[in-house]
Design an enzyme around this catalytic site. Structure first.
Site, PDB file in Angstrom:
ATOM      1  N   LYS A  22       0.835  -1.211   0.000  1.00  0.00           N
ATOM      2  CA  LYS A  22       0.000   0.000   0.000  1.00  0.00           C
ATOM      3  C   LYS A  22       0.865   1.255   0.000  1.00  0.00           C
ATOM      4  CE  LYS A  22      -1.705   1.504   4.134  1.00  0.00           C
ATOM      5  NZ  LYS A  22      -1.376   2.905   4.466  1.00  0.00           N
ATOM      6  N   ASN A  23       1.844   1.285   0.913  1.00  0.00           N
ATOM      7  CA  ASN A  23       2.610   2.529   1.087  1.00  0.00           C
ATOM      8  C   ASN A  23       3.632   2.778  -0.019  1.00  0.00           C
ATOM      9  OD1 ASN A  23       1.082   3.102   3.278  1.00  0.00           O
ATOM     10  ND2 ASN A  23       2.610   2.483   4.798  1.00  0.00           N
ATOM     11  N   CYS A 116      -5.578  12.514  13.468  1.00  0.00           N
ATOM     12  CA  CYS A 116      -5.439  11.112  13.073  1.00  0.00           C
ATOM     13  C   CYS A 116      -5.444  10.271  14.343  1.00  0.00           C
ATOM     14  CB  CYS A 116      -4.114  10.954  12.325  1.00  0.00           C
ATOM     15  SG  CYS A 116      -3.721   9.264  11.908  1.00  0.00           S
ATOM     16  N   ARG A 121       0.483  13.996  13.532  1.00  0.00           N
ATOM     17  CA  ARG A 121       0.924  13.827  12.151  1.00  0.00           C
ATOM     18  C   ARG A 121       0.842  15.113  11.304  1.00  0.00           C
ATOM     19  NH1 ARG A 121      -1.235   8.367   9.711  1.00  0.00           N
ATOM     20  NH2 ARG A 121       0.644   8.547   8.483  1.00  0.00           N
ATOM     21  N   ASP A 307       4.515   0.266  12.112  1.00  0.00           N
ATOM     22  CA  ASP A 307       3.320  -0.362  11.524  1.00  0.00           C
ATOM     23  C   ASP A 307       3.179  -1.844  11.912  1.00  0.00           C
ATOM     24  OD1 ASP A 307       2.682   2.029  10.377  1.00  0.00           O
ATOM     25  OD2 ASP A 307       3.414   1.520   8.381  1.00  0.00           O
ATOM     26  N   ARG A 401      -8.512  -0.764   4.619  1.00  0.00           N
ATOM     27  CA  ARG A 401      -7.656   0.290   4.025  1.00  0.00           C
ATOM     28  C   ARG A 401      -6.330  -0.287   3.568  1.00  0.00           C
ATOM     29  NH1 ARG A 401      -6.851   5.511   7.449  1.00  0.00           N
ATOM     30  NH2 ARG A 401      -5.570   5.785   5.614  1.00  0.00           N
TER      31      ARG A 401
HETATM   32  N1  EPU Z   1       6.443  14.273  11.138  1.00  0.00           N
HETATM   33  C1  EPU Z   1       6.356  15.613  11.490  1.00  0.00           C
HETATM   34  N2  EPU Z   1       6.134  16.507  10.497  1.00  0.00           N
HETATM   35  C2  EPU Z   1       5.993  16.129   9.193  1.00  0.00           C
HETATM   36  C3  EPU Z   1       6.099  14.773   8.841  1.00  0.00           C
HETATM   37  C4  EPU Z   1       6.311  13.873   9.856  1.00  0.00           C
HETATM   38  O1  EPU Z   1       6.474  15.971  12.660  1.00  0.00           O
HETATM   39  O2  EPU Z   1       5.804  17.011   8.353  1.00  0.00           O
HETATM   40  C5  EPU Z   1       6.703  13.283  12.188  1.00  0.00           C
HETATM   41  C6  EPU Z   1       5.505  12.349  12.395  1.00  0.00           C
HETATM   42  O3  EPU Z   1       4.551  12.911  13.253  1.00  0.00           O
HETATM   43  C7  EPU Z   1       6.176  11.115  12.937  1.00  0.00           C
HETATM   44  C8  EPU Z   1       7.488  11.062  12.171  1.00  0.00           C
HETATM   45  O4  EPU Z   1       7.721  12.410  11.735  1.00  0.00           O
HETATM   46  O5  EPU Z   1       6.440  11.286  14.304  1.00  0.00           O
HETATM   47  C9  EPU Z   1       7.540  10.144  10.995  1.00  0.00           C
HETATM   48  O6  EPU Z   1       6.350  10.252  10.225  1.00  0.00           O
HETATM   49  P1  EPU Z   1       6.326  10.019   8.651  1.00  0.00           P
HETATM   50  O7  EPU Z   1       6.235  11.337   7.983  1.00  0.00           O
HETATM   51  O8  EPU Z   1       7.441   9.135   8.271  1.00  0.00           O
HETATM   52  O9  EPU Z   1       4.949   9.270   8.460  1.00  0.00           O
HETATM   53  P2  EPU Z   1       4.086   9.320   7.151  1.00  0.00           P
HETATM   54  O10 EPU Z   1       4.945   9.533   5.987  1.00  0.00           O
HETATM   55  O11 EPU Z   1       2.915  10.217   7.349  1.00  0.00           O
HETATM   56  C10 EPU Z   1       4.265   6.771   6.560  1.00  0.00           C
HETATM   57  C11 EPU Z   1       3.316   5.630   6.358  1.00  0.00           C
HETATM   58  C12 EPU Z   1       2.721   5.235   7.700  1.00  0.00           C
HETATM   59  C13 EPU Z   1       3.865   4.826   8.621  1.00  0.00           C
HETATM   60  C14 EPU Z   1       4.872   5.972   8.751  1.00  0.00           C
HETATM   61  C15 EPU Z   1       6.087   5.618   9.576  1.00  0.00           C
HETATM   62  C16 EPU Z   1       2.543   6.049   4.109  1.00  0.00           C
HETATM   63  C17 EPU Z   1       1.435   6.408   3.211  1.00  0.00           C
HETATM   64  N3  EPU Z   1       2.275   6.044   5.424  1.00  0.00           N
HETATM   65  O12 EPU Z   1       3.492   7.841   7.119  1.00  0.00           O
HETATM   66  O13 EPU Z   1       1.885   4.108   7.454  1.00  0.00           O
HETATM   67  O14 EPU Z   1       3.368   4.508   9.899  1.00  0.00           O
HETATM   68  O15 EPU Z   1       5.315   6.377   7.452  1.00  0.00           O
HETATM   69  O16 EPU Z   1       6.731   4.523   9.031  1.00  0.00           O
HETATM   70  O17 EPU Z   1       3.637   5.751   3.660  1.00  0.00           O
HETATM   71  C18 EPU Z   1       0.123   2.613   7.886  1.00  0.00           C
HETATM   72  O18 EPU Z   1       0.346   2.087   6.798  1.00  0.00           O
HETATM   73  O19 EPU Z   1      -0.655   2.106   8.747  1.00  0.00           O
HETATM   74  C19 EPU Z   1       0.762   3.882   8.211  1.00  0.00           C
HETATM   75  C20 EPU Z   1       0.304   4.696   9.175  1.00  0.00           C
END
Ligand code: EPU
Length: 422
Positions: A22-23, A116, A121, A307, A401
């Site tokens: 998915k991701n 969320c 996030r 995850d 999802r």
């Molecule tokens: N963060 C910030 N600011 C930002 C972006 C991230 O503070 O602008 C923080 C987040 O709050 C978190 C950390 O940085 O503490 C890492 O978050 P990340 O940005 O890596 O998460 P994401 O890109 O929103 C993806 C996956 C998630 C997975 C996370 C961590 C996708 C579509 N989603 O989310 O997947 O948990 O990386 O590996 O790639 C899931 O599939 O169930 C899922 C939640």
């Protein structure tokens, strides 16, 4: 609404294949916005989230069809540059269209995702990164309006934490910027590398694949391509943990064992037998074998994935000893604990740590539980498969999802599991 009914305490045996990730599918679908033309994406899982992403693409003017596991997307004529609240609120990853739209059209308006279940996030890293590449962002009426003044300019982008979708968004912007961009503290997840492979085959110049420092030399144009989504490592890991929890022997095919270094090591230290093959993993737990408690700490890749934290906890509740589960990525990712406690699990939360006191499986009993997010739902299904008696998991739309045909796959392995209408 549908719910899942499980009669637990049955071993899992047999062979199942995993779906595309998915991701990885979500950013690769978004990347088809970068250059006009027709793309073929293979191994795209048919999930609620991929369908939502394709709806976002439709709103932007792309046309798509699905032929089995292949999705063909024609992004020749973009008629919109806005991702609306109704879609973004159901899937945060919709923000992934920001980067490619900015690179192609110099403008995008995307709803802010809002709260969320697993944490705040924010998307501040994405926005700061865009600004460093010459984008002006304005937040108004719940939307982020991003505009390129002049041309996108390469620059150094540093993330405080390695953000997966943040890295993907900046990659998709920088590939068409003038000059060189360096992303420092970039996410190293295999899904990011899958996107890099697609971008490179489109004509992008990117160095450092798999590293935390990515260098992108901007090019003037990119071409549409065919690309293949990598196997879903979180789905693979979920089934590995499920077999560890129930006992039995299962071979998982079409997967990538190299993408799960931390989980495989942890399962082995719990006493679970794991054999890695080429694109396969066989997991085995003898009927009476005890599971040893093992601590985990979630970390960016290649550390233990957040995850899989909830699913691993569903294994630790029946382990011999005490396990400390430390969640370092998201601040609210213990929503499954209260539900596991309803099944007689002994778990105590202290800030970002959970203390899990394992107990014999015969003391864990099925009951009615409620899914709160995607991975928490998977954790409850695993707990239900292992526990005695009947477990009813409601709000399973979360599960849909991110897991393709989970009920069918588990049934194939001998689980007594069905979906019913509430
Ligand atoms: N963060 C910030 N600011 C930002 C972006 C991230 O503070 O602008 C923080 C987040 O709050 C978190 C950390 O940085 O503490 C890492 O978050 P990340 O940005 O890596 O998460 P994401 O890109 O929103 C993806 C996956 C998630 C997975 C996370 C961590 C996708 C579509 N989603 O989310 O997947 O948990 O990386 O590996 O790639 C899931 O599939 O169930 C899922 C939640």
């Amino acid at each position: 609404m549908e719910k899942i009914i499980i009669q637990g305490d049955r071993p899992l045996n047999g062979t199942i294949s995993v779906s595309g990730a998915k991701n990885a599918a979500l950013p690769l679908i978004a990347a088809t916005l970068l250059a006009p033309g027709t793309y073929k994406l293979h191994n795209v899982p048919d999930l609620r989230d991929t369908r939502t992403m394709l709806k976002v693409m439709e709103i932007l003017g792309a046309v798509w069809t699905r032929q089995g596991k292949t999705v063909i997307i024609d992004s020749t004529n973009l008629t919109g540059l806005e991702a609306p609240y109704d879609l973004v609120k159901t899937m945060r990853a919709s923000v992934l269209v920001l980067g490619p739209l900015l690179a192609r059209s110099g403008y995008a308006r995307v709803s802010l995702p809002g709260g969320c279940a697993i944490g705040a996030r924010p998307i501040n890293y994405h926005l700061r990164g865009f600004e460093q590449l010459g984008v002006t962002t304005v937040l108004a009426e719940g939307y982020v309006e991003a505009r390129v003044d002049g041309k996108l300019q390469g620059n150094v982008v540093y993330f405080d934490n390695p953000s997966v979708t943040g890295t993907e968004n900046i990659l998709m912007t920088a590939v068409l910027a003038e000059g060189t961009t360096v992303i420092k503290n970039a996410a190293r997840e295999p899904e990011v590398s899958n996107l890099i492979d697609m971008l490179v085959s489109m004509g992008a110049v990117i160095e450092g694949r798999g590293d935390d420092r990515l260098t992108i030399h901007g090019v003037k144009t990119l071409n549409p391509v065919e690309a293949t989504i990598i196997p879903d490592r979180i789905e693979t890991g979920t089934y590995l943990i499920a077999v560890a929890a129930t006992g039995g022997e299962v071979t998982i095919t079409d997967c990538c064992p190299d993408h799960l270094p931390s989980l495989i090591e942890k399962l082995r230290s719990c006493g679970v037998q794991i054999e890695e093959g080429k694109g396969t993993i066989t997991v085995k737990r003898e009927k009476q074998a005890e599971i040893r408690s093992t601590d985990i700490k979630t970390m960016p890749y290649p550390g233990f994935p957040t995850d899989l934290q909830a699913q691993f906890m569903a294994l630790m509740i029946q382990a011999d000893g005490v396990a400390v589960i430390n969640e370092t990525i998201f601040e609210n990712r213990f929503m499954h604990v209260a539900e596991l406690q309803r099944m007689a699990a002994d778990v105590r939360i202290n800030g970002s740590s959970a203390l899990v006191k394992g107990k014999p499986r015969k003391l864990l009993c099925g009951t009615q539980v409620m899914a709160t997010d995607l991975r928490a739902s998977a954790s409850l299904v695993i707990a239900g498969l292992a526990a005695h008696g009947k477990t009813e998991v409601s709000r399973i739309y979360h599960l849909e999802r991110g897991y393709e045909n989970m009920v069918e796959k588990l049934s194939l392995l001998g689980a007594d599991i069905k979906k019913i209408q509430e």
